[in-house]
Write a protein that holds these residues in place. Structure first.
Motif, PDB file in Angstrom:
ATOM      1  N   ILE A 220      -1.452  -6.012   7.198  1.00  0.00           N
ATOM      2  CA  ILE A 220      -1.962  -6.400   8.528  1.00  0.00           C
ATOM      3  C   ILE A 220      -2.792  -7.823   8.160  1.00  0.00           C
ATOM      4  O   ILE A 220      -3.136  -8.731   8.304  1.00  0.00           O
ATOM      5  CB  ILE A 220      -1.799  -5.770   9.167  1.00  0.00           C
ATOM      6  CG1 ILE A 220      -3.183  -5.017   8.895  1.00  0.00           C
ATOM      7  CG2 ILE A 220      -0.949  -5.458  10.271  1.00  0.00           C
ATOM      8  CD1 ILE A 220      -3.594  -4.599  10.159  1.00  0.00           C
ATOM      9  N   GLN A 221      -3.319  -7.161   6.368  1.00  0.00           N
ATOM     10  CA  GLN A 221      -4.286  -8.006   6.145  1.00  0.00           C
ATOM     11  C   GLN A 221      -4.054  -9.668   5.426  1.00  0.00           C
ATOM     12  O   GLN A 221      -4.497 -10.495   5.967  1.00  0.00           O
ATOM     13  CB  GLN A 221      -5.702  -7.869   5.488  1.00  0.00           C
ATOM     14  CG  GLN A 221      -6.417  -6.264   6.234  1.00  0.00           C
ATOM     15  CD  GLN A 221      -8.144  -5.765   5.510  1.00  0.00           C
ATOM     16  OE1 GLN A 221      -7.846  -6.641   4.582  1.00  0.00           O
ATOM     17  NE2 GLN A 221      -7.838  -4.682   5.563  1.00  0.00           N
ATOM     18  N   ASP A 222      -2.597  -9.920   4.936  1.00  0.00           N
ATOM     19  CA  ASP A 222      -2.324 -10.404   4.401  1.00  0.00           C
ATOM     20  C   ASP A 222      -1.560 -11.193   5.129  1.00  0.00           C
ATOM     21  O   ASP A 222       0.136 -11.746   5.537  1.00  0.00           O
ATOM     22  CB  ASP A 222      -1.155  -9.848   3.125  1.00  0.00           C
ATOM     23  CG  ASP A 222      -1.085 -10.904   2.070  1.00  0.00           C
ATOM     24  OD1 ASP A 222      -1.535 -12.115   2.207  1.00  0.00           O
ATOM     25  OD2 ASP A 222      -0.256 -10.469   1.116  1.00  0.00           O
ATOM     26  N   VAL A 223      -1.987 -12.133   5.945  1.00  0.00           N
ATOM     27  CA  VAL A 223      -1.199 -12.534   7.020  1.00  0.00           C
ATOM     28  C   VAL A 223      -0.131 -13.986   6.039  1.00  0.00           C
ATOM     29  O   VAL A 223       0.473 -13.528   6.660  1.00  0.00           O
ATOM     30  CB  VAL A 223      -2.351 -13.814   7.374  1.00  0.00           C
ATOM     31  CG1 VAL A 223      -1.612 -14.152   8.933  1.00  0.00           C
ATOM     32  CG2 VAL A 223      -4.086 -12.992   7.925  1.00  0.00           C
TER      33      VAL A 223
ATOM     34  N   GLU B 255      -8.054 -11.969  14.854  1.00  0.00           N
ATOM     35  CA  GLU B 255      -7.565 -12.659  14.273  1.00  0.00           C
ATOM     36  C   GLU B 255      -5.869 -11.068  13.584  1.00  0.00           C
ATOM     37  O   GLU B 255      -5.171 -11.102  14.188  1.00  0.00           O
ATOM     38  CB  GLU B 255      -7.537 -12.729  13.205  1.00  0.00           C
ATOM     39  CG  GLU B 255      -6.285 -14.194  12.694  1.00  0.00           C
ATOM     40  CD  GLU B 255      -6.510 -14.063  11.085  1.00  0.00           C
ATOM     41  OE1 GLU B 255      -7.876 -13.827  10.619  1.00  0.00           O
ATOM     42  OE2 GLU B 255      -5.736 -14.830  10.533  1.00  0.00           O
ATOM     43  N   ILE B 256      -6.605  -9.938  13.638  1.00  0.00           N
ATOM     44  CA  ILE B 256      -5.615  -8.818  13.068  1.00  0.00           C
ATOM     45  C   ILE B 256      -4.643  -8.070  13.927  1.00  0.00           C
ATOM     46  O   ILE B 256      -3.827  -8.035  14.301  1.00  0.00           O
ATOM     47  CB  ILE B 256      -7.249  -7.127  12.747  1.00  0.00           C
ATOM     48  CG1 ILE B 256      -7.099  -7.921  11.362  1.00  0.00           C
ATOM     49  CG2 ILE B 256      -6.072  -6.555  12.670  1.00  0.00           C
ATOM     50  CD1 ILE B 256      -6.401  -8.387  10.070  1.00  0.00           C
ATOM     51  N   PHE B 257      -5.772  -8.557  15.430  1.00  0.00           N
ATOM     52  CA  PHE B 257      -4.728  -8.289  16.579  1.00  0.00           C
ATOM     53  C   PHE B 257      -3.665  -8.340  17.286  1.00  0.00           C
ATOM     54  O   PHE B 257      -2.671  -8.676  17.664  1.00  0.00           O
ATOM     55  CB  PHE B 257      -5.437  -8.302  18.349  1.00  0.00           C
ATOM     56  CG  PHE B 257      -5.730  -7.834  18.416  1.00  0.00           C
ATOM     57  CD1 PHE B 257      -5.314  -5.595  19.655  1.00  0.00           C
ATOM     58  CD2 PHE B 257      -5.137  -7.936  20.200  1.00  0.00           C
ATOM     59  CE1 PHE B 257      -4.773  -5.465  20.292  1.00  0.00           C
ATOM     60  CE2 PHE B 257      -4.718  -7.687  21.179  1.00  0.00           C
ATOM     61  CZ  PHE B 257      -4.353  -6.511  21.645  1.00  0.00           C
ATOM     62  N   LYS B 258      -4.036 -10.169  17.120  1.00  0.00           N
ATOM     63  CA  LYS B 258      -2.734 -10.890  16.735  1.00  0.00           C
ATOM     64  C   LYS B 258      -1.401 -10.524  16.611  1.00  0.00           C
ATOM     65  O   LYS B 258      -0.891 -10.874  16.713  1.00  0.00           O
ATOM     66  CB  LYS B 258      -3.830 -12.234  17.218  1.00  0.00           C
ATOM     67  CG  LYS B 258      -3.417 -13.217  18.171  1.00  0.00           C
ATOM     68  CD  LYS B 258      -3.285 -14.304  18.320  1.00  0.00           C
ATOM     69  CE  LYS B 258      -5.068 -15.197  17.494  1.00  0.00           C
ATOM     70  NZ  LYS B 258      -4.965 -16.278  17.063  1.00  0.00           N
ATOM     71  N   ASN B 259      -2.474 -10.650  14.980  1.00  0.00           N
ATOM     72  CA  ASN B 259      -1.070 -10.011  13.778  1.00  0.00           C
ATOM     73  C   ASN B 259      -0.169  -9.128  14.435  1.00  0.00           C
ATOM     74  O   ASN B 259       0.478  -9.210  14.185  1.00  0.00           O
ATOM     75  CB  ASN B 259      -1.270  -9.712  12.805  1.00  0.00           C
ATOM     76  CG  ASN B 259      -1.807 -11.240  12.167  1.00  0.00           C
ATOM     77  OD1 ASN B 259      -1.893 -12.506  12.156  1.00  0.00           O
ATOM     78  ND2 ASN B 259      -2.755 -10.572  10.593  1.00  0.00           N
TER      79      ASN B 259
ATOM     80  N   GLY C 115       0.631  -1.634  -0.647  1.00  0.00           N
ATOM     81  CA  GLY C 115       0.225   0.047  -0.507  1.00  0.00           C
ATOM     82  C   GLY C 115       0.709   1.333   0.191  1.00  0.00           C
ATOM     83  O   GLY C 115       0.452   2.182   0.109  1.00  0.00           O
ATOM     84  N   LYS C 116       1.952   1.285  -0.527  1.00  0.00           N
ATOM     85  CA  LYS C 116       3.121   2.514  -0.335  1.00  0.00           C
ATOM     86  C   LYS C 116       2.728   3.504  -1.135  1.00  0.00           C
ATOM     87  O   LYS C 116       2.038   4.841  -0.967  1.00  0.00           O
ATOM     88  CB  LYS C 116       4.406   1.559  -1.148  1.00  0.00           C
ATOM     89  CG  LYS C 116       4.996   0.914   0.021  1.00  0.00           C
ATOM     90  CD  LYS C 116       6.514   0.245  -0.549  1.00  0.00           C
ATOM     91  CE  LYS C 116       6.654  -0.822  -2.242  1.00  0.00           C
ATOM     92  NZ  LYS C 116       5.370  -1.665  -1.655  1.00  0.00           N
ATOM     93  N   SER C 117       2.284   3.383  -2.636  1.00  0.00           N
ATOM     94  CA  SER C 117       1.179   4.689  -3.021  1.00  0.00           C
ATOM     95  C   SER C 117       0.322   4.643  -2.882  1.00  0.00           C
ATOM     96  O   SER C 117       0.225   6.061  -3.341  1.00  0.00           O
ATOM     97  CB  SER C 117       1.733   3.519  -4.791  1.00  0.00           C
ATOM     98  OG  SER C 117       3.269   2.655  -5.229  1.00  0.00           O
TER      99      SER C 117
ATOM    100  N   PHE D  94      -5.279  -1.258   7.743  1.00  0.00           N
ATOM    101  CA  PHE D  94      -6.371  -1.959   9.337  1.00  0.00           C
ATOM    102  C   PHE D  94      -7.557  -0.398   8.778  1.00  0.00           C
ATOM    103  O   PHE D  94      -7.424   0.184   9.541  1.00  0.00           O
ATOM    104  CB  PHE D  94      -4.788  -0.687   9.900  1.00  0.00           C
ATOM    105  CG  PHE D  94      -5.386  -1.039  11.588  1.00  0.00           C
ATOM    106  CD1 PHE D  94      -5.687  -2.526  12.009  1.00  0.00           C
ATOM    107  CD2 PHE D  94      -5.846   0.104  12.754  1.00  0.00           C
ATOM    108  CE1 PHE D  94      -6.014  -2.712  13.333  1.00  0.00           C
ATOM    109  CE2 PHE D  94      -6.816  -0.200  13.546  1.00  0.00           C
ATOM    110  CZ  PHE D  94      -6.800  -1.885  14.163  1.00  0.00           C
ATOM    111  N   ASP D  95      -8.105  -1.124   8.376  1.00  0.00           N
ATOM    112  CA  ASP D  95      -9.676  -0.909   8.093  1.00  0.00           C
ATOM    113  C   ASP D  95     -10.552  -0.410   8.717  1.00  0.00           C
ATOM    114  O   ASP D  95     -10.400  -1.124   9.884  1.00  0.00           O
ATOM    115  CB  ASP D  95     -10.375  -1.415   6.541  1.00  0.00           C
ATOM    116  CG  ASP D  95      -8.992  -1.175   5.335  1.00  0.00           C
ATOM    117  OD1 ASP D  95      -8.105  -0.352   5.380  1.00  0.00           O
ATOM    118  OD2 ASP D  95      -9.503  -2.416   4.895  1.00  0.00           O
TER     119      ASP D  95
END
Ligand code: GDP
Ligand code: MG
Length: 487
Positions: free
Chosen positions: A268-271, A313-317, A194-196, A304-305
């Motif tokens: 962070i969504q791309d586990v 799960e996101i929190f664990k990541n 998501g840099k660009s 982190f939408d």
């Protein structure tokens, strides 16, 4: 002013150094102390420094920092240390100033305000920015010695020593005379992190986000915090696909050299690719350690939408990432942000924090905000530039800071809309009915020199606009100087 007409009073510099020495870049070194006569140049070089010039330097450096709450409440001398670069247009000089306190039982607040200022011609100012780290060490050391030695004669020796050290330092530099400060910001991370999109988001080029294609190689763009600034800020978006990553790691001397600031993005969504991302992070750190580069790092835990904020799960990541990062980066200053293109403010906060790291004046800026907050009874203040970038912020409590996060972007667009449709009677907006009974928010455009800035204040409901207007001119005046040398 350093070129004395009176040749009899030969100073030490010219006995020791040839006239074309690079040490000549340093025009004056001044210790100023706020004594019973007010701000006074106490010890200075050149020894025949013009009296008016000396006074001006003492007045300007010390008065900018007077009114500091810590100092006046006599809490102690520890927390009061600020560096900043100040312009002295009348003298055609720029000064690197360190403000500190000298413990003194008899003085008000049990301390004397003091500054050490190193001056150079204004066209050489890049010297300060490029060498900030070392100059700070030299000056900081001298300040500590000044604090510990009370005798004037001892202090004279200390000031002679610091001058010698500065000369030596300047002499060893290859090229202290470049004219423009060149800053390099890197955006790194795996492809699709998501840099660009982040940069499009910051620049509000939303339609580009949809169209965006993977970055090929390196994409360079420029940032202008102010329309006219003395530095060029280049942003290097390093394409994240494997072939490009390999290239910039192999040719690290070219891509990873001379970095002033680095952003690293993790999706962070791309586990499945989190380990790969962390491994790239480590590789980059190791590569820049080898190059002896230690830029501040802004780590964006991206995508982190808003709708997944509650996900376990996101929190664990997030926790796992934070742990790995902490383990691997004790040599770096790293600040972690949770970002999403669907939360504009999250982008602005991370980006602005990064940019502020490039300014040697960030502490002075904050100090001005803090003073203004005190005078206007504000709980929090935010200062934005025309593009909505946060130049500085101050808040008494976490809660007041949070209020801003939520409201600042809305206020700025409200303000712009109202202005556009000429619906604004005065040059500010006051919240009504949004907050509870105790607080109000004011959004106000202010002019600082030739710039339009935006001020957001969070304050008591019973605020007095008069108080704000009374204190604004002083506030703006101090900021003008700091903005000229902001970056
Ligand atoms: N959900 C979500 N998607 C994003 C976010 N930022 C970028 N994307 C999407 O992720 C994909 C890759 O984005 P891009 O900016 O090209 O990544 P880059 O390769 O790191 O430059 C695109 O489809 C974007 O729309 C975000 O914060 N949240
Ligand atoms: Mg890209």
């Amino acid at each position: 002013m350093t070129k004395s007409k009176d040749k009899k009073k030969k100073n030490k510099l010219f006995e020791k150094e040839p006239l074309d020495s690079k040490a000549n870049i340093i025009k004056a070194v001044v210790l100023s102390i706020f004594d019973e006569n007010g701000p006074t140049p106490n010890i200075y070089w050149p020894y025949d420094l013009d009296e008016q010039a000396g006074l001006l330097i003492a007045m300007k450096t010390i008065s900018l920092l007077m009114g500091d709450a810590t100092y006046q409440d006599g809490i102690g001398t520890e927390g009061v240390n600020y560096f900043g670069i100040l312009p002295f247009p009348d003298l055609k000089l720029n000064g690197l100033t360190y403000f500190f306190l000298i413990p003194e039982v008899k003085a008000r607040g049990k301390a004397l305000a003091a500054t050490i200022t190193v001056l150079i011609d204004e066209e050489n100012r890049v010297f300060f920015y490029e060498n900030m780290k070392y100059l700070r060490i030299i000056i900081d050391k001298a300040a500590t010695q000044i604090q510990n030695n009370k005798q004037h004669s001892e202090r004279e020796i200390i000031m002679d020593e610091i001058r010698e050290e500065l000369f030596e330092f300047a002499n060893e530099l290859k090229d202290p005379f470049s004219t423009k400060r060149q800053l390099k910001i890197l955006l790194t991370g795996l492809d699709k992190a998501g840099k660009s999109s982040f940069m499009y988001g910051i620049r509000r080029k939303y339609s580009e986000i949809i169209k965006s294609m993977p970055t090929k190689g390196v994409e360079r763009s420029e940032e202008n915090i102010f329309e006219e600034q003395n530095s060029t800020i280049s942003i290097w978006d390093l394409g994240g696909q494997k072939k490009y990553r390999e290239r910039y790691l192999e040719q690290s001397k070219m891509y990873l050299y001379n970095i002033d600031l680095m952003f690293f993005f993790i999706d962070i969504q791309d586990v499945e690719r989190i380990d790969e991302a962390l491994s790239l992070f480590k590789t980059i750190l190791n590569t820049i350690i080898e190059l002896d580069e230690f830029p501040p790092i802004v780590l964006c835990l991206n995508k982190f939408d808003p709708d997944i904020k509650g996900s376990k799960e996101i929190f664990k990541n997030l926790e796992r990432i934070a742990d790995v990062i902490q383990e691997n980066s004790d040599k770096f200053f790293i600040k972690i942000f949770q970002t999403s293109i669907f939360d504009h403010w999250s982008l602005i906060t991370a980006y602005s924090f990064g940019l502020s790291q490039l300014s040697p004046n960030r502490e002075l800026f904050r100090n001005q905000l803090k003073k203004f907050a005190k005078k206007t009874n504000s709980d929090a203040i935010l200062l934005l530039n025309e593009n909505g970038i946060i130049l500085s912020n101050f808040s008494k409590t976490d809660i007041s800071g949070k209020v801003f996060e939520v409201s600042a972007p809305h206020f700025q667009s409200l303000y712009k809309n109202f202005k556009e449709f000429k619906l604004l009677e005065k040059d500010f907006i006051v919240s009504s009915g949004i907050t509870d009974r105790s607080k109000k928010i004011i959004f106000k455009k202010i002019t600082v020199g030739k710039y339009n800035l935006y001020l957001l204040l969070f304050l008591e409901r019973s605020f007095e606009i008069g108080k704000i207007e009374k204190n604004l001119p002083d506030f703006s005046k101090n900021l003008v100087d700091l903005i000229h040398t902001y970056i």
